[in-house]
Design a protein around this motif. Structure first.
Motif, PDB file in Angstrom:
ATOM      1  N   ILE A 184       0.856  -1.206   0.000  1.00 52.46           N
ATOM      2  CA  ILE A 184       0.000   0.000   0.000  1.00 52.46           C
ATOM      3  C   ILE A 184       0.885   1.247   0.000  1.00 52.46           C
ATOM      4  O   ILE A 184       1.844   1.325   0.761  1.00 52.46           O
ATOM      5  CB  ILE A 184      -0.924  -0.005   1.243  1.00 52.46           C
ATOM      6  CG1 ILE A 184      -2.136  -0.884   0.971  1.00 52.46           C
ATOM      7  CG2 ILE A 184      -1.375   1.397   1.597  1.00 52.46           C
ATOM      8  CD1 ILE A 184      -3.126  -0.889   2.099  1.00 52.46           C
ATOM      9  N   PRO A 185       0.577   2.234  -0.853  1.00 51.87           N
ATOM     10  CA  PRO A 185       1.411   3.436  -0.897  1.00 51.87           C
ATOM     11  C   PRO A 185       1.389   4.178   0.435  1.00 51.87           C
ATOM     12  O   PRO A 185       0.360   4.195   1.123  1.00 51.87           O
ATOM     13  CB  PRO A 185       0.742   4.292  -1.977  1.00 51.87           C
ATOM     14  CG  PRO A 185      -0.083   3.353  -2.766  1.00 51.87           C
ATOM     15  CD  PRO A 185      -0.474   2.251  -1.856  1.00 51.87           C
ATOM     16  N   GLY A 186       2.522   4.787   0.762  1.00 51.39           N
ATOM     17  CA  GLY A 186       2.640   5.508   2.025  1.00 51.39           C
ATOM     18  C   GLY A 186       1.561   6.565   2.168  1.00 51.39           C
ATOM     19  O   GLY A 186       1.023   6.774   3.261  1.00 51.39           O
ATOM     20  N   ILE A 187       1.203   7.199   1.064  1.00 51.16           N
ATOM     21  CA  ILE A 187       0.238   8.299   1.151  1.00 51.16           C
ATOM     22  C   ILE A 187      -1.133   7.785   1.592  1.00 51.16           C
ATOM     23  O   ILE A 187      -1.857   8.452   2.329  1.00 51.16           O
ATOM     24  CB  ILE A 187       0.165   9.054  -0.195  1.00 51.16           C
ATOM     25  CG1 ILE A 187      -0.539  10.392   0.012  1.00 51.16           C
ATOM     26  CG2 ILE A 187      -0.524   8.251  -1.266  1.00 51.16           C
ATOM     27  CD1 ILE A 187      -0.127  11.432  -0.998  1.00 51.16           C
ATOM     28  N   VAL A 188      -1.462   6.562   1.157  1.00 52.48           N
ATOM     29  CA  VAL A 188      -2.741   5.973   1.566  1.00 52.48           C
ATOM     30  C   VAL A 188      -2.716   5.666   3.055  1.00 52.48           C
ATOM     31  O   VAL A 188      -3.662   5.979   3.786  1.00 52.48           O
ATOM     32  CB  VAL A 188      -3.034   4.693   0.749  1.00 52.48           C
ATOM     33  CG1 VAL A 188      -4.309   4.034   1.245  1.00 52.48           C
ATOM     34  CG2 VAL A 188      -3.125   5.025  -0.725  1.00 52.48           C
ATOM     35  N   ILE A 189      -1.606   5.058   3.508  1.00 59.91           N
ATOM     36  CA  ILE A 189      -1.486   4.785   4.942  1.00 59.91           C
ATOM     37  C   ILE A 189      -1.569   6.097   5.715  1.00 59.91           C
ATOM     38  O   ILE A 189      -2.253   6.192   6.742  1.00 59.91           O
ATOM     39  CB  ILE A 189      -0.147   4.070   5.245  1.00 59.91           C
ATOM     40  CG1 ILE A 189      -0.150   2.680   4.606  1.00 59.91           C
ATOM     41  CG2 ILE A 189       0.062   3.943   6.757  1.00 59.91           C
ATOM     42  CD1 ILE A 189       1.104   1.878   4.873  1.00 59.91           C
ATOM     43  N   GLY A 190      -0.905   7.132   5.201  1.00 61.51           N
ATOM     44  CA  GLY A 190      -0.905   8.440   5.863  1.00 61.51           C
ATOM     45  C   GLY A 190      -2.312   8.986   6.016  1.00 61.51           C
ATOM     46  O   GLY A 190      -2.745   9.319   7.128  1.00 61.51           O
ATOM     47  N   ILE A 191      -3.039   9.035   4.903  1.00 62.00           N
ATOM     48  CA  ILE A 191      -4.398   9.586   4.941  1.00 62.00           C
ATOM     49  C   ILE A 191      -5.286   8.738   5.840  1.00 62.00           C
ATOM     50  O   ILE A 191      -5.999   9.260   6.711  1.00 62.00           O
ATOM     51  CB  ILE A 191      -5.000   9.648   3.521  1.00 62.00           C
ATOM     52  CG1 ILE A 191      -4.227  10.667   2.683  1.00 62.00           C
ATOM     53  CG2 ILE A 191      -6.470  10.011   3.567  1.00 62.00           C
ATOM     54  CD1 ILE A 191      -4.569  10.641   1.223  1.00 62.00           C
ATOM     55  N   ALA A 192      -5.219   7.409   5.644  1.00 56.25           N
ATOM     56  CA  ALA A 192      -6.090   6.509   6.393  1.00 56.25           C
ATOM     57  C   ALA A 192      -5.845   6.641   7.890  1.00 56.25           C
ATOM     58  O   ALA A 192      -6.793   6.762   8.679  1.00 56.25           O
ATOM     59  CB  ALA A 192      -5.872   5.067   5.942  1.00 56.25           C
ATOM     60  N   THR A 193      -4.582   6.614   8.291  1.00 55.38           N
ATOM     61  CA  THR A 193      -4.308   6.694   9.725  1.00 55.38           C
ATOM     62  C   THR A 193      -4.695   8.072  10.261  1.00 55.38           C
ATOM     63  O   THR A 193      -5.198   8.180  11.376  1.00 55.38           O
ATOM     64  CB  THR A 193      -2.825   6.408  10.051  1.00 55.38           C
ATOM     65  OG1 THR A 193      -2.014   7.068   9.101  1.00 55.38           O
ATOM     66  CG2 THR A 193      -2.532   4.925  10.023  1.00 55.38           C
TER      67      THR A 193
END
Lengths: 374, 309
Positions: free
Chosen positions: B119-128
């Motif tokens: 999973i791209p870091g940006i997705v993890i960033g937004i999701a978290t």
């Protein structure tokens, strides 16, 4: 064998994996101090049997007794039984001495006492002074000895060996066979030895159990198994045999004596090897004759009458093979192809001037006829 | 390929080889010259990034005395340390647990683990970030209510900070640890455990004396990789870091907006040194293990580096 106490007993043991029956109603009693072999082709249930004794598998039915005590539900680490694994399973993160002392340490034997007993065990397997080595620096044969020392140091009631020589080359295997046998004699511990190598079982064991498809075929001394195999499977698995199809004429259960017709109405006499068997007259049987029991001579040999034995058949050599210590002849006869072996001892050896295509006479005595009902 | 075209290629062999070699060289130059230049210019004695005027450690000295840079560096180390610790503990336990579940369940969890890695870091960033905002929005009123009711004075307010960065980093680095430990567990000789049982060791002692030492290289490698990824991460940290608590990559990024100074080069070089040290250690641990077990264990490392890119 029955008067001595049994170290291991299997009573009606059955092991199923799903629908597959690995071991079926096995009954075995292993007397104290015996070298006991479980022999059979792969998948015959011999390793499963061993694993049930070790405690890695639980029987689906029946009971396992070690030193007279039932061990159902007793985990492997509470059984006074040790195993030499097929691929040794030495702990790679420990040196030789720590490997050998592993079992002792679990029982609280540490320090000086551990060192003394480890040294003793290493000396026993002729690895004295190698305690500080890493296990992966050792040769296959040496690793084998470490595995042995690691098991023997605990003075187990029974030592289980799962094809321990399988990974060694032939010469080393032969050496280790003799050494294992001598070692067993020296320590007096019961050995249960799993192998698919009939020659290994014959050379080392006091008692051999032949298994097939989860069932015990026969159990006895190597000599009994070789000279009185109860069925065709055992006769074929231990050593070579000539198998002749025949029809039973009569059978005397008291003596085992039997008359059989083979080939085109040729009458021979022999003995039914299975003492339990009660074949009826007219039953189809197999007569097994060991190749070394066959006498062969030139077709015009005048002495044949006296030396060849009661059964004689003319044939033609199809193939003659020099095997070093023996000569093997494959001979085309009216009974089918017969294999005969002559020891290359003094006064024996190859028949001079007899090669492929030459006519010969094959004969054997009645004692050589093993009448197999199954 | 037809026989004729293969023959043509055979004739062209030496020439083709030369082209490929030149191509490979160019690719590596393209990859590493910028990095090399950053390191080179970090030793610049002059005050401008553009021109090299003699060699000195002046900018390292400057960077090490920069309160803000050092604060950010400390934040990164703290986050990296806790990420490595938590991700390694949880990841190892999860891997051990997965070994005991039915194969079908295991396959599902394996897939989920790989997804967490890719999973791209940006997705993890937004999701978290969304998760934390909602969580805090729900928890803080409750805390307020409880504290007021109990008469404990001013209620604590949970907000973003280094702990949220750690939580987000653990999310994906744990998956890396799991993959490493699972690989090692799968390759472990089952008869070693059996041998231990056979030699009177209880399941707990077997775990401590045999299983854990066997897993050690994977655990060490997992911890180092978790640290490295956490230390390097910019995207996720940007989303979930608290105000006034930047990690080093965040600090560098904000400094660059004020213009590139040789100090940034010095800091970047130090970050590079930390990262490379960690990765080389992982490599050494694995090589030692491979020598012991007589197997090749290069894959997990390759996986780690691929993720980094």
């Amino acid at each position: 064998m029955s008067e001595r106490a049994a170290d291991v007993e299997l009573v009606d043991v059955t092991k199923r994996f799903g629908r597959f029956v690995a071991v079926e109603r096995m009954n075995v009693s292993i007397a104290r101090g015996t070298f006991y072999s479980l022999l059979g082709p792969s998948g015959c249930g011999k390793t499963t049997t061993l694993r049930m004794i070790a405690g890695f598998e639980q029987p689906s039915e029946g009971e396992v007794l070690i030193a007279g005590q039932p061990v159902a539900g007793v985990p492997a680490y509470r059984r006074n039984v040790n195993t030499v694994f097929q691929h040794y399973a030495l702990f790679p993160h420990m040196d030789v001495a720590r490997n050998v002392g592993y079992g002792l340490r679990q029982h609280g034997v540490k320090g000086e006492e551990e060192r003394r007993r480890v040294d003793e065990a290493l000396a026993l397997v002729r690895l004295g002074g190698l305690g500080a080595r890493r296990t992966w620096e050792l040769s296959g044969g040496q690793q084998q000895r470490v595995a042995l020392a690691r098991a023997l140091v605990n003075h187990p009631t029974v030592l289980l060996l799962d094809e321990p020589l399988g990974a060694l080359d032939l010469k080393l295997r032969k050496e280790m066979q003799l050494e294992l046998k001598a070692l067993q004699h020296q320590v007096g511990i019961t050995f249960v030895y799993v192998t698919h190598d009939q020659e290994e079982a014959i050379t080392m064991s006091d008692v051999v159990v032949v298994m097939r498809d989860g069932r015990v075929q026969q159990q006895g001394s190597p000599q009994e198994l070789y000279e009185r195999p109860v069925n065709r499977f055992v006769a074929g698995f231990l050593g070579l045999s000539n198998f002749l199809a025949g029809r039973l004429v009569e059978h005397h259960p008291a003596t085992g004596g039997a008359a059989v017709t083979i080939g085109e109405g040729m009458a021979i006499h022999g003995r039914v090897t299975d003492p339990e068997a009660r074949p009826s007259a007219g039953a189809e049987v197999t007569v097994a004759v060991r190749p070394e029991r066959l006498w062969i001579g030139r077709a015009d040999d005048a002495a044949a009458e006296r030396t060849a034995g009661a059964t004689r058949v003319a044939g033609r050599v199809r193939q003659a093979t020099y095997l070093g210590d023996q000569n093997e002849y494959r001979i085309e006869t009216a009974l089918g192809e017969l294999v005969a072996r002559r020891q290359n001892s003094e006064g024996g050896g190859a028949l001079p001037g007899v090669g492929p295509g030459d006519p010969v006479l094959v004969g054997w005595r009645d004692e050589a006829n093993l009448v197999l009902v199954a | 390929m037809t026989a004729a075209s293969r023959a043509a290629l055979d004739r062209a062999g030496p020439w083709v080889d030369r082209v490929f070699r030149a191509h490979a060289t160019l690719i590596y130059l393209f990859l590493y010259v910028p990095i090399g230049l950053v390191v080179l210019f970090s030793f610049n004695a002059g005050g401008h990034t553009g021109e090299l005027r003699g060699v000195s450690l002046r900018w390292y000295d400057y960077a090490l005395n920069d309160r803000f840079a050092m604060g950010a560096l400390q934040n990164s180390f703290v986050v990296g340390f806790w990420t490595a610790l938590i991700a390694t503990s949880l990841g190892t336990l999860a891997a051990l647990a997965l070994q005991r579940v039915p194969p079908r369940v295991r396959a599902i969890f394996d897939a989920l683990t790989y997804i967490a890695i890719i999973i791209p870091g940006i997705v993890i960033g937004i999701a978290t970030l969304i998760f934390f905002v909602n969580l805090f929005g729900w928890v803080n009123p409750w805390l307020d209510y409880v504290w007021t009711a109990a008469g404990l004075g001013a209620p604590p307010v949970i907000g973003k900070g280094l702990h949220t960065v750690v939580a987000a980093h653990v999310l994906f680095t744990m998956a890396i640890v799991m993959v490493l430990v699972r690989t090692r567990l799968a390759g472990m000789d089952r008869s070693l455990t059996e041998a231990s049982f056979d030699l009177f060791a209880t399941p707990l002692r077997t775990f401590v004396q045999v299983t854990l030492p066997q897993l050690r290289p994977a655990i060490v490698a997992g911890a180092l990789l978790a640290f490295t990824f956490s230390f390097d991460d910019f995207v996720i940290a940007t989303f979930v870091a608290g105000p006034g608590q930047p990690t080093l990559p965040m600090y560098i990024f904000s400094s660059i907006r004020r213009g590139i100074t040789p100090e940034i080069n010095a800091i970047a070089s130090m970050v590079l040194a930390v990262t490379i040290t960690a990765l080389v250690t992982v490599g050494l641990v694995y090589r030692r293990q491979a020598r012991q077990a007589g197997e090749t264990a290069a894959e997990p490392l390759a996986l780690g580096i691929a993720e980094d890119a």
